[in-house]
Motif scaffolding. Sequence first.
Motif, short mmCIF file in Angstrom:
data_model
loop_
_atom_site.label_atom_id
_atom_site.label_comp_id
_atom_site.label_asym_id
_atom_site.label_seq_id
_atom_site.Cartn_x
_atom_site.Cartn_y
_atom_site.Cartn_z
N MET A 1 -32.84 76.81 79.89
CA MET A 1 -34.11 77.23 80.46
C MET A 1 -33.91 78.44 81.38
O MET A 1 -34.64 79.41 81.27
N TYR A 2 -32.92 78.33 82.31
CA TYR A 2 -32.68 79.45 83.21
C TYR A 2 -32.18 80.67 82.46
O TYR A 2 -32.49 81.79 82.84
N SER A 3 -31.41 80.45 81.44
CA SER A 3 -30.89 81.60 80.70
C SER A 3 -32.02 82.35 79.99
O SER A 3 -31.99 83.58 79.89
N LYS A 4 -33.05 81.65 79.54
CA LYS A 4 -34.18 82.32 78.91
C LYS A 4 -34.95 83.16 79.94
O LYS A 4 -35.36 84.29 79.66
N ILE A 5 -35.12 82.60 81.15
CA ILE A 5 -35.83 83.34 82.21
C ILE A 5 -35.02 84.57 82.61
O ILE A 5 -35.57 85.66 82.77
N LEU A 6 -33.71 84.41 82.72
CA LEU A 6 -32.86 85.54 83.09
C LEU A 6 -32.87 86.60 82.00
O LEU A 6 -32.86 87.81 82.30
N LYS A 7 -32.86 86.19 80.73
CA LYS A 7 -32.91 87.16 79.63
C LYS A 7 -34.23 87.92 79.65
O LYS A 7 -34.27 89.13 79.41
N ILE A 8 -35.31 87.22 79.96
CA ILE A 8 -36.62 87.88 79.99
C ILE A 8 -36.69 88.87 81.16
O ILE A 8 -37.21 89.99 81.01
N LEU A 9 -36.15 88.47 82.31
CA LEU A 9 -36.23 89.32 83.49
C LEU A 9 -35.26 90.50 83.44
O LEU A 9 -35.62 91.61 83.82
N PHE A 10 -34.04 90.25 83.01
CA PHE A 10 -33.00 91.26 83.16
C PHE A 10 -32.67 92.04 81.89
O PHE A 10 -31.91 92.99 81.94
N PHE A 11 -33.22 91.65 80.75
CA PHE A 11 -32.92 92.37 79.51
C PHE A 11 -34.21 92.74 78.78
O PHE A 11 -35.17 91.98 78.78
N SER A 12 -34.22 93.92 78.19
CA SER A 12 -35.40 94.37 77.44
C SER A 12 -35.40 93.75 76.05
O SER A 12 -34.49 93.03 75.67
N ASN A 13 -36.43 94.09 75.28
CA ASN A 13 -36.55 93.55 73.92
C ASN A 13 -35.40 94.02 73.03
O ASN A 13 -35.01 93.33 72.08
N ASN A 14 -34.86 95.20 73.34
CA ASN A 14 -33.79 95.76 72.54
C ASN A 14 -32.42 95.26 73.00
O ASN A 14 -31.41 95.65 72.43
N GLY A 15 -32.35 94.46 74.03
CA GLY A 15 -31.08 93.93 74.51
C GLY A 15 -30.42 94.78 75.58
O GLY A 15 -29.31 94.49 76.00
N TYR A 16 -31.11 95.81 76.04
CA TYR A 16 -30.57 96.65 77.10
C TYR A 16 -30.86 96.03 78.47
O TYR A 16 -31.86 95.35 78.66
N PHE A 17 -29.98 96.33 79.42
CA PHE A 17 -30.15 95.80 80.78
C PHE A 17 -31.36 96.45 81.44
O PHE A 17 -31.52 97.67 81.40
N ASN A 18 -32.19 95.65 82.09
CA ASN A 18 -33.42 96.13 82.70
C ASN A 18 -33.20 96.31 84.21
O ASN A 18 -33.13 95.35 84.96
N TRP A 19 -33.11 97.56 84.65
CA TRP A 19 -32.86 97.85 86.07
C TRP A 19 -34.11 97.68 86.92
O TRP A 19 -34.02 97.55 88.14
N LEU A 20 -35.25 97.67 86.31
CA LEU A 20 -36.49 97.55 87.06
C LEU A 20 -36.56 96.23 87.83
O LEU A 20 -37.00 96.19 88.98
N CYS A 21 -36.12 95.17 87.24
CA CYS A 21 -36.15 93.87 87.90
C CYS A 21 -35.19 93.84 89.09
O CYS A 21 -35.52 93.31 90.15
N ILE A 22 -34.00 94.41 88.93
CA ILE A 22 -33.03 94.47 90.03
C ILE A 22 -33.62 95.30 91.17
O ILE A 22 -33.53 94.91 92.33
N THR A 23 -34.23 96.42 90.84
CA THR A 23 -34.84 97.27 91.86
C THR A 23 -35.95 96.51 92.60
O THR A 23 -36.07 96.61 93.82
N ALA A 24 -36.75 95.77 91.87
CA ALA A 24 -37.83 95.00 92.49
C ALA A 24 -37.26 93.93 93.41
O ALA A 24 -37.76 93.71 94.52
N LEU A 25 -36.21 93.25 93.00
CA LEU A 25 -35.59 92.22 93.84
C LEU A 25 -34.99 92.83 95.11
O LEU A 25 -35.12 92.27 96.20
N VAL A 26 -34.36 93.98 94.97
CA VAL A 26 -33.79 94.66 96.15
C VAL A 26 -34.92 95.10 97.08
O VAL A 26 -34.81 94.96 98.31
N ALA A 27 -36.01 95.59 96.53
CA ALA A 27 -37.15 96.02 97.35
C ALA A 27 -37.76 94.84 98.10
O ALA A 27 -38.09 94.94 99.29
N ILE A 28 -37.91 93.71 97.42
CA ILE A 28 -38.46 92.52 98.08
C ILE A 28 -37.52 92.04 99.19
O ILE A 28 -37.96 91.71 100.29
#
Length: 118
Positions: A1-28
């Motif tokens: 379950m957690y791995s699915k949420i992490l894949k949705i948050l941190f990886f794009s549809n193409n399998g690339y790492f999504n920096w936008l989520c990391i940036t949002a977490l750092v901003a929060i």
Amino acid sequence: MYSKILKILFFSNNGYFNWLCITALVAIGTFIWNVWFNKHKFKADLISKSRIEWMNQVRPLIAKYVAAVPMYIYMYNRYFIENNGSLKKLNYKMDEIEKLYNELNLYIPDTRGASCLN
């Protein structure tokens, strides 16, 4: 379950790492830290300001008190030992010392730090 949420948050549809989520977490995280830090800084600044104002009010009173006591002793010795001086001036000086003492008691709480005035 957690791995699915992490894949949705941190990886794009193409399998690339999504920096936008990391940036949002750092901003929060930065926002939360700033709110907490500024709250404590405001409280510390308020305490510092009130202590500085207190010192500016008490310092002249202490200076007058410290100057008046030796003068009273000098006048007392002149009046009673040398039979020179005025009883009226002596009584006036004692009234001044009592007034300063009472003002200092209003500013300084009755704790171990104020025992030198008693």
